[in-house]
Design an enzyme around this catalytic site. Structure first.
Site, PDB file in Angstrom:
ATOM      1  N   ASN A  10     -39.577   8.530  -4.673  1.00  0.00           N
ATOM      2  CA  ASN A  10     -38.456   7.817  -4.039  1.00  0.00           C
ATOM      3  C   ASN A  10     -38.501   8.161  -2.558  1.00  0.00           C
ATOM      4  OD1 ASN A  10     -35.992   6.921  -3.099  1.00  0.00           O
ATOM      5  ND2 ASN A  10     -34.761   8.338  -4.347  1.00  0.00           N
ATOM      6  N   TRP A  11     -38.934   7.208  -1.748  1.00  0.00           N
ATOM      7  CA  TRP A  11     -39.122   7.479  -0.318  1.00  0.00           C
ATOM      8  C   TRP A  11     -37.808   7.413   0.460  1.00  0.00           C
ATOM      9  CZ3 TRP A  11     -44.191   4.167   0.781  1.00  0.00           C
ATOM     10  CH2 TRP A  11     -45.236   4.691   0.008  1.00  0.00           C
ATOM     11  N   LYS A  12     -36.740   7.043  -0.203  1.00  0.00           N
ATOM     12  CA  LYS A  12     -35.413   7.009   0.442  1.00  0.00           C
ATOM     13  C   LYS A  12     -35.489   6.256   1.775  1.00  0.00           C
ATOM     14  CE  LYS A  12     -34.051  11.048  -2.181  1.00  0.00           C
ATOM     15  NZ  LYS A  12     -33.285  12.265  -2.294  1.00  0.00           N
ATOM     16  N   HIS A  95     -28.671   6.319  -8.400  1.00  0.00           N
ATOM     17  CA  HIS A  95     -29.089   7.548  -7.714  1.00  0.00           C
ATOM     18  C   HIS A  95     -27.853   8.275  -7.190  1.00  0.00           C
ATOM     19  CE1 HIS A  95     -30.797  10.289  -4.818  1.00  0.00           C
ATOM     20  NE2 HIS A  95     -31.896  10.212  -5.546  1.00  0.00           N
ATOM     21  N   GLU A  97     -27.206   9.620  -4.494  1.00  0.00           N
ATOM     22  CA  GLU A  97     -26.778   9.227  -3.135  1.00  0.00           C
ATOM     23  C   GLU A  97     -26.007   7.909  -3.171  1.00  0.00           C
ATOM     24  OE1 GLU A  97     -30.702   9.782  -1.518  1.00  0.00           O
ATOM     25  OE2 GLU A  97     -30.478  11.893  -2.057  1.00  0.00           O
ATOM     26  N   GLU A 167     -31.086  14.109 -12.692  1.00  0.00           N
ATOM     27  CA  GLU A 167     -31.162  14.728 -11.378  1.00  0.00           C
ATOM     28  C   GLU A 167     -29.869  15.487 -11.108  1.00  0.00           C
ATOM     29  OE1 GLU A 167     -34.191  12.499  -8.799  1.00  0.00           O
ATOM     30  OE2 GLU A 167     -32.301  11.426  -8.607  1.00  0.00           O
ATOM     31  N   GLY A 173     -32.836  17.690  -2.840  1.00  0.00           N
ATOM     32  CA  GLY A 173     -33.043  17.931  -1.413  1.00  0.00           C
ATOM     33  C   GLY A 173     -32.585  19.299  -0.955  1.00  0.00           C
ATOM     34  N   SER A 213     -35.818  18.530  -6.128  1.00  0.00           N
ATOM     35  CA  SER A 213     -36.706  19.541  -5.560  1.00  0.00           C
ATOM     36  C   SER A 213     -37.940  19.798  -6.421  1.00  0.00           C
ATOM     37  CB  SER A 213     -35.926  20.833  -5.270  1.00  0.00           C
ATOM     38  OG  SER A 213     -34.920  20.581  -4.301  1.00  0.00           O
ATOM     39  N   GLY A 234     -38.318  13.160  -4.463  1.00  0.00           N
ATOM     40  CA  GLY A 234     -37.855  12.687  -3.168  1.00  0.00           C
ATOM     41  C   GLY A 234     -38.722  13.265  -2.057  1.00  0.00           C
ATOM     42  N   GLY A 235     -38.272  14.364  -1.479  1.00  0.00           N
ATOM     43  CA  GLY A 235     -38.924  14.946  -0.300  1.00  0.00           C
ATOM     44  C   GLY A 235     -40.434  15.102  -0.438  1.00  0.00           C
TER      45      GLY A 235
HETATM   46  P1  PGA Z   1     -35.739  15.699  -3.817  1.00  0.00           P
HETATM   47  O1  PGA Z   1     -35.017  14.314  -4.232  1.00  0.00           O
HETATM   48  O2  PGA Z   1     -37.069  15.707  -4.567  1.00  0.00           O
HETATM   49  O3  PGA Z   1     -35.916  15.604  -2.344  1.00  0.00           O
HETATM   50  O4  PGA Z   1     -34.857  16.792  -4.264  1.00  0.00           O
HETATM   51  C1  PGA Z   1     -35.055  13.859  -5.548  1.00  0.00           C
HETATM   52  C2  PGA Z   1     -34.351  12.534  -5.647  1.00  0.00           C
HETATM   53  O5  PGA Z   1     -33.319  12.344  -4.984  1.00  0.00           O
HETATM   54  O6  PGA Z   1     -34.807  11.637  -6.393  1.00  0.00           O
END
Ligand code: PGA
Length: 249
Positions: A10-12, A95, A97, A167, A173, A213, A234-235
């Site tokens: 997920n490149w956000k 998600h 967010e 998640e 993150g 993470s 994500g990251g």
């Molecule tokens: P993260 O994000 O790997 O940066 O913790 C995961 C996500 O939000 O899907």
């Protein structure tokens, strides 16, 4: 494991088209002989660019959200029809967010999921508790509610097109990963809830990703757990040198 692993990035809200293209090219080359199911979810603005690069590869194209309606007066939204037109195969919904920054509730997430499935897109449905919910002993209850409400009206025939991503919000993150044991316990619980809703065969076959993470050095231990069938990253998905080792764990 019969279910097979599904590793998604997920490149956000990162990357210009040129940056997205560079990463997509690296991943296509590095994962061509990878043994799992793969997906990348760029920003809307880079979808067309990345679509052209992953077409014909073993990497699926995902979007990070979609509108709740097919079309109409919805300034700033992007419809499933427009996503399909770009070659998107899967949409990430619910998600944390979206839930916590943009206040999407279970009802909205459910309507989006049903709309996406109706139009032939697969869905990654994200669920997960906040730190205060975990500390109050409510992690299972929160995941149950988000799973049950998120899947309302989704038929057993559609369920194979749904992946659940667990998640824990406190792990996203933050560099804090759930221990493999803690994550597996929630995955097992979500699987039990799926069993109550759709029966034991569906519970056995649904893919449940872990997200929060995930890094090259913790991926294998997480994936070794019985109920963890992949990762939503994500990251660490923003660079080939961190995503590829996860994808090839
Ligand atoms: P993260 O994000 O790997 O940066 O913790 C995961 C996500 O939000 O899907």
């Amino acid at each position: 494991m019969a279910r097979g692993y599904f590793i998604a990035g997920n490149w956000k809200m990162h990357k210009t088209r040129a940056e997205a293209a560079a990463l997509a090219r690296e991943l296509v080359a590095a994962l061509a002989d990878g043994g799992h199911k793969y997906l990348v979810a760029p920003s809307f603005t880079a979808l067309e660019t990345v679509a052209a690069l992953v077409r014909g590869s073993n990497i699926l194209l995902g979007a990070q959200n979609c509108a709740v309606e097919e079309e109409g007066a919805h300034t700033g939204e992007v419809s499933v029809l427009q996503l399909k037109d770009l070659g998107v195969q899967t949409v990430i919904l619910g998600h944390s967010e979206r839930r916590h920054i943009y206040k999407e509730d279970d009802g909205l997430v459910n309507r989006k999921a049903r709309l996406a499935l109706k139009h032939g897109l697969d869905v990654i449905l994200c669920v997960g508790e906040l730190l205060e919910e975990r500390e109050a002993g409510k992690a299972e209850a929160v995941c149950r509610q988000q799973t049950v409400e998120g899947l309302k009206g989704i038929s057993a025939a559609e369920l194979p097109r749904v992946t659940i991503a667990y998640e824990p919000v406190w792990a996203i993150g933050t560099g804090k990963t759930a221990t493999p044991e803690d994550a597996d316990a929630i995955h097992a619980y979500i699987r039990k809830v799926i069993g109550e809703l759709y029966g034991s065969a569906a519970a056995e076959s649904i893919v449940i990703q872990y997200g929060g993470s995930v890094k090259p050095d913790n991926a294998a231990a997480l994936m070794a757990k019985e109920n963890i069938d992949g990762a939503l990253v994500g990251g660490a998905s923003l660079r080939a040198d961190t995503f590829v080792p996860i994808a090839r764990f």
